[in-house]
Scaffold this active site. Structure first.
Site, PDB file in Angstrom:
ATOM      1  N   SER A   8      -0.399   0.581   1.758  1.00 62.13           N
ATOM      2  CA  SER A   8       0.899   0.243   2.359  1.00 62.13           C
ATOM      3  C   SER A   8       0.746   0.130   3.875  1.00 62.13           C
ATOM      4  CB  SER A   8       1.917   1.349   2.062  1.00 62.13           C
ATOM      5  OG  SER A   8       3.136   1.083   2.712  1.00 62.13           O
ATOM      6  N   TYR A  40       5.892  10.219   2.492  1.00 60.92           N
ATOM      7  CA  TYR A  40       5.330   9.030   1.814  1.00 60.92           C
ATOM      8  C   TYR A  40       4.253   8.418   2.702  1.00 60.92           C
ATOM      9  CZ  TYR A  40       5.033   4.238   0.025  1.00 60.92           C
ATOM     10  OH  TYR A  40       4.563   3.027  -0.456  1.00 60.92           O
TER      11      TYR A  40
HETATM   12  N1  NAP Z   1       7.868  -1.805  -2.671  1.00 64.05           N
HETATM   13  C1  NAP Z   1       7.425  -1.606  -1.426  1.00 64.05           C
HETATM   14  O1  NAP Z   1       8.137  -1.813  -0.431  1.00 64.05           O
HETATM   15  C2  NAP Z   1       5.991  -1.176  -1.228  1.00 64.05           C
HETATM   16  C3  NAP Z   1       5.425  -1.362   0.034  1.00 64.05           C
HETATM   17  C4  NAP Z   1       4.118  -0.981   0.254  1.00 64.05           C
HETATM   18  C5  NAP Z   1       3.392  -0.437  -0.783  1.00 64.05           C
HETATM   19  N2  NAP Z   1       3.975  -0.241  -1.990  1.00 64.05           N
HETATM   20  C6  NAP Z   1       3.161   0.357  -3.051  1.00 64.05           C
HETATM   21  O2  NAP Z   1       3.032  -0.572  -4.097  1.00 64.05           O
HETATM   22  C7  NAP Z   1       2.791   0.130  -5.324  1.00 64.05           C
HETATM   23  C8  NAP Z   1       3.748  -0.379  -6.384  1.00 64.05           C
HETATM   24  O3  NAP Z   1       5.077   0.002  -6.024  1.00 64.05           O
HETATM   25  P1  NAP Z   1       6.369  -0.785  -6.471  1.00 64.05           P
HETATM   26  O4  NAP Z   1       7.120  -1.112  -5.246  1.00 64.05           O
HETATM   27  O5  NAP Z   1       6.033  -1.875  -7.429  1.00 64.05           O
HETATM   28  O6  NAP Z   1       7.160   0.418  -7.189  1.00 64.05           O
HETATM   29  P2  NAP Z   1       7.802   0.516  -8.638  1.00 64.05           P
HETATM   30  O7  NAP Z   1       8.674  -0.649  -8.906  1.00 64.05           O
HETATM   31  O8  NAP Z   1       8.435   1.870  -8.689  1.00 64.05           O
HETATM   32  O9  NAP Z   1       6.543   0.492  -9.593  1.00 64.05           O
HETATM   33  C9  NAP Z   1       5.657   1.576  -9.631  1.00 64.05           C
HETATM   34  C10 NAP Z   1       4.748   1.440 -10.832  1.00 64.05           C
HETATM   35  O10 NAP Z   1       3.862   2.562 -10.844  1.00 64.05           O
HETATM   36  C11 NAP Z   1       3.950   3.239 -12.113  1.00 64.05           C
HETATM   37  N3  NAP Z   1       3.792   4.660 -11.838  1.00 64.05           N
HETATM   38  C12 NAP Z   1       4.522   5.429 -10.993  1.00 64.05           C
HETATM   39  N4  NAP Z   1       4.091   6.695 -11.022  1.00 64.05           N
HETATM   40  C13 NAP Z   1       3.073   6.736 -11.918  1.00 64.05           C
HETATM   41  C14 NAP Z   1       2.231   7.765 -12.388  1.00 64.05           C
HETATM   42  N5  NAP Z   1       2.350   9.024 -11.961  1.00 64.05           N
HETATM   43  N6  NAP Z   1       1.269   7.453 -13.278  1.00 64.05           N
HETATM   44  C15 NAP Z   1       1.146   6.184 -13.744  1.00 64.05           C
HETATM   45  N7  NAP Z   1       1.905   5.171 -13.326  1.00 64.05           N
HETATM   46  C16 NAP Z   1       2.868   5.441 -12.438  1.00 64.05           C
HETATM   47  C17 NAP Z   1       5.360   2.888 -12.632  1.00 64.05           C
HETATM   48  O11 NAP Z   1       5.439   2.928 -14.036  1.00 64.05           O
HETATM   49  P3  NAP Z   1       5.994   4.244 -14.812  1.00 64.05           P
HETATM   50  O12 NAP Z   1       7.195   4.702 -14.044  1.00 64.05           O
HETATM   51  O13 NAP Z   1       6.279   3.774 -16.190  1.00 64.05           O
HETATM   52  O14 NAP Z   1       4.882   5.243 -14.777  1.00 64.05           O
HETATM   53  C18 NAP Z   1       5.505   1.449 -12.141  1.00 64.05           C
HETATM   54  O15 NAP Z   1       4.873   0.550 -13.021  1.00 64.05           O
HETATM   55  C19 NAP Z   1       2.975   1.627  -4.982  1.00 64.05           C
HETATM   56  O16 NAP Z   1       1.702   2.212  -4.767  1.00 64.05           O
HETATM   57  C20 NAP Z   1       3.760   1.595  -3.701  1.00 64.05           C
HETATM   58  O17 NAP Z   1       3.567   2.761  -2.921  1.00 64.05           O
HETATM   59  C21 NAP Z   1       5.257  -0.611  -2.245  1.00 64.05           C
END
Ligand code: NAP
Length: 230
Positions: free
Chosen positions: A104, A117
């Site tokens: 991130s 975070y």
């Molecule tokens: N959205 C943003 O603004 C942003 C920006 C920078 C980086 N990121 C990073 O991008 C990645 C994806 O995030 P996202 O925005 O797509 O969030 P999201 O919509 O909440 O998706 C998160 C995914 O991770 C899985 N997950 C969460 N906790 C888990 C665990 N303990 N074990 C296995 N799977 C798990 C969830 O599935 P389940 O809940 O079914 O386990 C879901 O598929 C993350 O690492 C986040 O920090 C996001």
């Protein structure tokens, strides 16, 4: 091979894609090791590992629930470490493999409105950079991808950001997916999506006071997530 915790969603998506799934909480080391063993029994060589699982932490160090703070480190940092270590034999067996770590911009900038975070992502970034150097000689290319604000289920950024300027920077998950494919094609080691965030990382190094003031002006709405409420 899809890996996450919610079985119904995994089953539906695996069906749609014609893929497989494993229910696994990446924050639990033993569970990750057992999952990897099962996967390796079916697929001894793995060409690509994407460490994407992550949870939000929209709260400051002073106000966040203590269990939630620990959980952020377990999932956002250690989850990637446990997965890489557990799948390493299969990545090596493939005779050339790629690992993508979704970190991130928050790993490069101390974003106070979600400090815990941000700290978990700083750890994830250091892990990813070190793994890149460590594993190249072993034929494993590690790629660090640093997205900015992306509108997703877990991170509803458009409602979290009060500042219109910051809201304009929000991108979609498909933008990140396309970016990851291009990173693999071009064998890039560390990238930002969108690229403009590279400036934020530079500003953090050169003018930390400026970054702290900008983060304060983002008007980021904090939430009061507990560890069991993701
Ligand atoms: N959205 C943003 O603004 C942003 C920006 C920078 C980086 N990121 C990073 O991008 C990645 C994806 O995030 P996202 O925005 O797509 O969030 P999201 O919509 O909440 O998706 C998160 C995914 O991770 C899985 N997950 C969460 N906790 C888990 C665990 N303990 N074990 C296995 N799977 C798990 C969830 O599935 P389940 O809940 O079914 O386990 C879901 O598929 C993350 O690492 C986040 O920090 C996001």
């Amino acid at each position: 091979m899809l890996v996450a915790r919610r079985e119904e969603r995994l089953r539906a998506l695996a069906g749609e894609l014609g893929g497989e799934f494993e229910v696994c909480d990446v924050g639990e080391r033993r569970v990750v090791e057992e999952t990897a063993e099962r996967v390796r029994a079916r697929h001894p060589g793995i060409h690509l590992l994407v460490n994407n699982a992550g949870i939000p932490g929209r709260a400051s160090f002073a106000s966040i629930d203590s269990d939630r703070l620990e959980r952020l480190i377990r999932v956002n940092y250690l989850g990637s470490v446990w997965c890489l270590r557990a799948f390493l034999p299969a990545l090596e067996a493939a005779g050339g493999a790629d690992v993508v770590n979704i970190v991130s911009v928050a790993g490069t900038v101390a974003f106070a409105p979600s400090g815990p975070y941000s700290a978990s992502k700083h750890a994830a970034l250091a892990f990813s950079r070190a793994a890149t150097a460590d594993l190249r000689p072993r034929g494993i290319r590690v790629h660090t991808v640093n997205p900015g604000f992306v509108e997703t289920e877990g991170f509803p950024q458009r409602t979290a950001l009060r500042s219109r300027m910051f809201r304009r920077l929000v991108i979609e998950p498909d933008d990140v997916a396309r970016h990851v494919l291009s990173v693999l094609d071009r064998d890039k080691r560390e990238t930002f999506v969108p690229r403009v965030y590279r400036l934020a990382a530079l500003a953090q190094a050169l003018a930390p006071g400026l970054v702290a003031r900008a983060a304060a002006r983002s008007g980021y709405r904090q939430s009061h997530l507990q560890s069991g409420n993701e």
